[in-house]
Design an enzyme around this catalytic site. Sequence first.
Site, PDB file in Angstrom:
ATOM      1  N   LYS A  10       0.849  -1.200   0.000  1.00  0.00           N
ATOM      2  CA  LYS A  10       0.000   0.000   0.000  1.00  0.00           C
ATOM      3  C   LYS A  10       0.879   1.243   0.000  1.00  0.00           C
ATOM      4  CE  LYS A  10       0.955   1.234   4.455  1.00  0.00           C
ATOM      5  NZ  LYS A  10       1.643   2.496   4.851  1.00  0.00           N
ATOM      6  N   ASP A 137      -2.440  -1.974  10.572  1.00  0.00           N
ATOM      7  CA  ASP A 137      -2.724  -1.931   9.137  1.00  0.00           C
ATOM      8  C   ASP A 137      -3.396  -3.199   8.613  1.00  0.00           C
ATOM      9  OD1 ASP A 137      -1.476   0.498   9.160  1.00  0.00           O
ATOM     10  OD2 ASP A 137       0.280  -0.118   8.001  1.00  0.00           O
TER      11      ASP A 137
END
Length: 298
Positions: A10, A137
């Site tokens: 990401k 996350d």
Amino acid sequence: MRYSSRAHAKVNLDLRVLGTRADGYHELRTVFQTIELHDVVTCWASKGPLRLKCKAAGVPLDRTNLVWRAAAALWTALGRSGEPRDTVISIDKTIPIAAGLGGGSADAAAALQGLARLWGGTGPPMLRDLAAGIGADVPFFLAGGTALGLGRGEEIYPLVDLPVHWVVLVRPPYGVSTAEAYAWYDEDRAAGIRESRELQILPVPWPTRAAQMINDLEPPVVRRHPEIGALKSALRDAGAVAAAMSGSGSAVFGLFRGRAAASRVVKRLSRGATRAILTRTLTRGEHERRGRAVRRRF
């Protein structure tokens, strides 16, 4: 049988530090974006204690690895006693470590998906409940696409997908740990150092302004590593529509509308130990299809 899952990296299209929580963590508001760059996590049955396998340097193969924590959490949630066993998990590593790209968390999410297929007895709701306890996350990597993250980053709210862009990632020849980046942020705040925010409105038709390409961790990291700021400027000068440091660094990224322009920048910025990578953003649907655990025969 073995079950393989892609663990996509990401970037953070926006990252604001809103304060310090009572539990000692920082309160965040961030916009996550999945990219095509990925590791591959494979799980299969094998007698004996749980084993992690990875050839990449710097990847721990013990309980400090988030993949191990994911396996232990799922093992316990399934009502099994003791340490996880009779399983091997292999990590084919491509995502740079200590780069702010979420590789460890992505691997943990992929391991959850693969182990859920291998061990059985669970589904997506249980995996989502377990993910936040493994790492802040990790819940995002079960969802993917473009998403708003609140709390420590574990509260995930899907956003309209960012239109597909080509992404040039540039990682200098060193990493920055998450702990270092937040410690430097706190240190600068305590010293009264404030940075003006460089607002970058993405010049694309996109029905959200949640992402303004501001990263509150970037100034304190750049103060200690000026090269990161120079790489960001180089991306902007090369035609990126926006550029920023991702997460806690050390990687920076630039968004490009076309592949040809992005490819030229990769060649220009790959010098010495500095590594440039060409990839692209993924929509939520693409992330789901590509990250799904796939059964393969030995």
